[in-house]
Design an enzyme around this catalytic site. Structure first.
Site, short mmCIF file in Angstrom:
data_model
loop_
_atom_site.label_atom_id
_atom_site.label_comp_id
_atom_site.label_asym_id
_atom_site.label_seq_id
_atom_site.Cartn_x
_atom_site.Cartn_y
_atom_site.Cartn_z
N GLN A 1 -6.93 -1.14 2.07
CA GLN A 1 -6.42 -0.71 3.38
C GLN A 1 -7.24 0.44 3.95
O GLN A 1 -7.53 1.42 3.27
CB GLN A 1 -4.95 -0.29 3.30
CG GLN A 1 -4.36 -0.17 4.70
CD GLN A 1 -2.93 0.34 4.71
OE1 GLN A 1 -2.66 1.47 4.34
NE2 GLN A 1 -2.02 -0.51 5.14
N ARG B 1 9.51 0.94 -1.44
CA ARG B 1 9.91 2.08 -2.27
C ARG B 1 10.57 1.67 -3.57
O ARG B 1 10.53 2.42 -4.55
CB ARG B 1 10.84 3.00 -1.45
CG ARG B 1 10.11 3.78 -0.37
CD ARG B 1 11.07 4.32 0.67
NE ARG B 1 11.65 3.26 1.48
CZ ARG B 1 12.62 3.41 2.36
NH1 ARG B 1 13.15 4.60 2.53
NH2 ARG B 1 13.07 2.39 3.07
N LYS C 1 -1.30 -4.22 8.91
CA LYS C 1 0.08 -3.86 8.56
C LYS C 1 0.58 -2.91 9.64
O LYS C 1 -0.06 -1.92 9.94
CB LYS C 1 0.13 -3.19 7.19
CG LYS C 1 1.55 -2.79 6.76
CD LYS C 1 1.58 -2.46 5.26
CE LYS C 1 2.95 -2.04 4.78
NZ LYS C 1 3.29 -0.67 5.14
N PRO D 1 0.86 -1.18 0.00
CA PRO D 1 0.00 0.00 0.00
C PRO D 1 0.90 1.23 0.00
O PRO D 1 1.83 1.32 0.80
CB PRO D 1 -0.77 -0.13 1.33
CG PRO D 1 0.08 -0.96 2.21
CD PRO D 1 0.99 -1.79 1.33
N CYS E 1 1.40 3.99 9.56
CA CYS E 1 1.71 5.26 8.91
C CYS E 1 2.32 6.25 9.92
O CYS E 1 1.73 6.52 10.96
CB CYS E 1 0.46 5.87 8.28
SG CYS E 1 0.83 7.43 7.47
N ASN F 1 8.40 -6.93 5.19
CA ASN F 1 8.53 -5.69 4.44
C ASN F 1 9.68 -4.87 5.02
O ASN F 1 9.99 -4.99 6.21
CB ASN F 1 7.17 -4.93 4.54
CG ASN F 1 7.23 -3.50 4.06
OD1 ASN F 1 7.01 -2.56 4.84
ND2 ASN F 1 7.54 -3.29 2.79
N GLY F 2 10.28 -4.05 4.19
CA GLY F 2 11.35 -3.17 4.65
C GLY F 2 12.69 -3.51 4.05
O GLY F 2 13.23 -4.60 4.27
N ASP F 3 13.22 -2.54 3.26
CA ASP F 3 14.55 -2.67 2.69
C ASP F 3 14.73 -3.85 1.73
O ASP F 3 15.79 -4.47 1.70
CB ASP F 3 15.60 -2.75 3.80
CG ASP F 3 15.85 -1.38 4.42
OD1 ASP F 3 15.51 -0.37 3.79
OD2 ASP F 3 16.37 -1.33 5.55
C1 FMN Z 1 5.23 7.44 -0.46
C2 FMN Z 1 4.87 6.31 0.47
C3 FMN Z 1 3.54 6.06 0.77
C4 FMN Z 1 3.19 5.03 1.65
N1 FMN Z 1 1.87 4.79 1.91
C5 FMN Z 1 1.51 3.76 2.72
C6 FMN Z 1 0.14 3.46 2.97
O1 FMN Z 1 -0.79 4.08 2.44
N2 FMN Z 1 -0.13 2.42 3.81
C7 FMN Z 1 0.86 1.68 4.41
O2 FMN Z 1 0.57 0.75 5.15
N3 FMN Z 1 2.16 1.94 4.18
C8 FMN Z 1 2.50 2.94 3.35
N4 FMN Z 1 3.83 3.18 3.08
C9 FMN Z 1 4.86 2.27 3.64
C10 FMN Z 1 5.25 1.17 2.63
O3 FMN Z 1 4.15 0.36 2.31
C11 FMN Z 1 6.38 0.29 3.23
O4 FMN Z 1 5.93 -0.25 4.44
C12 FMN Z 1 7.66 1.07 3.48
O5 FMN Z 1 8.01 1.86 2.35
C13 FMN Z 1 8.83 0.15 3.88
O6 FMN Z 1 9.25 -0.65 2.82
P1 FMN Z 1 10.61 -0.27 2.00
O7 FMN Z 1 11.72 -0.11 3.01
O8 FMN Z 1 10.80 -1.46 1.08
O9 FMN Z 1 10.32 0.98 1.25
C14 FMN Z 1 4.20 4.23 2.24
C15 FMN Z 1 5.54 4.50 1.94
C16 FMN Z 1 5.89 5.51 1.07
C17 FMN Z 1 7.34 5.75 0.74
#
Ligand code: FMN
Length: 321
Positions: A71, A226, A140, A17, A101, A201-203
């Site tokens: 979500q 991301r 989440k 999401p 969030c 999730n994460g990195d």
């Molecule tokens: C621009 C942006 C918007 C996001 N929007 C949501 C969201 O609406 N709901 C949610 O649960 N996480 C949201 N996230 C978090 C991501 O889903 C994810 O958990 C987070 O980027 C960590 O993963 P990564 O390290 O692979 O980026 C958002 C992240 C970013 C960067």
């Protein structure tokens, strides 16, 4: 493969999401690159309860390749239950509660990651949502509010007990926002505690990270975040490595251009030309990141409101090679 409630996912690659990003166009692309499960952006419970047209549109998953998790976020357990019921009535296959969030706008209302420092409210919310719908409910969450706190473990156990069918864990604290490393050890700990599936999730920055995360934590599925911006190819890359053990080469320039153009077309189809022109600027900047001449191209894209012109500009990349 893994199951969320009675729903069988085709594979272990899950699209995240992302507010302002994971709309229908993004999800259709993610689905076409093989994702087993996609997520909508976070959707306000109050917008659903009041039947706001814009909110309902965000929750529309018609015509997409299932399953799509919708979500929801909010702070009041009762209206979260009501909002979830609206989502179910509108066809949501899975309802995911946002407890991660970190943005000030959200946490100041007691929503998102703020629930990690109000567990009684988080528990009540989960109970209300689970009671309000028949479809599977997932949560989440982040690791905790402050650095060093693993509140997620206590909350995930309570969620499982209350009937939640899967947890996605982003193991950064709220305090961290997006800085530092996601601590995959916490995903491992959660997986050992629960019987329901855990989505890690994460990195995840490349397909090998997805494979390493599964190996190191035992998680049931992976959710790149991301790295997916302007890069739906990552879903296919993760899928090929996890399911077939093969590392794909990066997409060709032609494929990047064609996919960006398809994204543009889908966005226009679902949101209309004016909104698409505004929203596609950021996506096109991501698609063209690192390509020769991209900064100049982005400047030009940001000056036009015509989708046709945007498409023509993107095509010049192919000509230049
Ligand atoms: C621009 C942006 C918007 C996001 N929007 C949501 C969201 O609406 N709901 C949610 O649960 N996480 C949201 N996230 C978090 C991501 O889903 C994810 O958990 C987070 O980027 C960590 O993963 P990564 O390290 O692979 O980026 C958002 C992240 C970013 C960067």
């Amino acid at each position: 493969m893994f199951k969320i409630g009675t729903i069988l996912m085709a594979n272990r690659v899950v699209a995240p999401p992302l507010a302002g990003i994971s709309d229908k166009a993004y999800r259709i692309l993610a689905q076409s690159f093989g994702c087993g499960l996609t997520h909508t952006e976070m959707i306000s419970d109050m917008g659903l309860v009041y039947g706001q047209a814009r909110t309902l549109k965000m929750a529309d998953t018609a015509g997409e390749k299932p399953p799509v998790a919708v979500q929801i976020f909010g702070h009041d357990p009762v209206s979260m239950g009501r909002g979830a019921a609206v989502l179910e009535k509108n066809g949501a296959a899975i309802i995911d509660i946002n407890m991660g969030c970190p943005t000030p706008k959200v946490v100041k209302n007691g929503e998102g990651a703020a629930l990690l420092r109000d567990l009684p409210r988080a528990r009540a919310m989960i109970r209300e949502v689970v009671a309000a719908v028949e479809v599977p409910v997932t949560v989440k969450m982040r690791r905790g509010w402050s650095d060093g706190e693993d509140t997620c473990l206590e909350l995930a156990l309570a969620a499982e007990e209350a009937g939640v069918q899967a947890i996605t864990l982003h193991p950064r604290s709220r305090e961290q926002f997006f800085s530092g490393r996601a601590d995959w050890n916490v995903i491992k700990k959660m997986k050992q505690l629960l019987t329901i599936p855990v989505i890690g999730n994460g990195d995840i920055w490349k397909a090998e990270d997805a494979e390493n995360m599964i190996e190191q934590t035992g998680c049931d599925a992976v959710m790149p975040g991301r790295v997916t911006l302007g890069n739906p190819f990552i879903f296919r890359e993760c899928l090929q490595l996890l399911e077939h053990g093969c590392l794909l080469p990066p997409p060709t320039l032609e494929e990047r251009v064609e996919t960006a153009l398809l994204h543009l077309q889908l966005c226009c189809q679902y949101k209309g030309e004016k909104t698409a022109a505004r929203e596609m600027r950021k996506h096109l900047a991501w698609y063209t990141k690192g390509l020769r001449g991209a900064p100049r191209l982005r400047e030009k894209i940001n000056q036009t409101f015509s989708l046709e012109e945007m498409a023509a500009l993107i095509r010049t990349l192919e000509v230049r090679g």
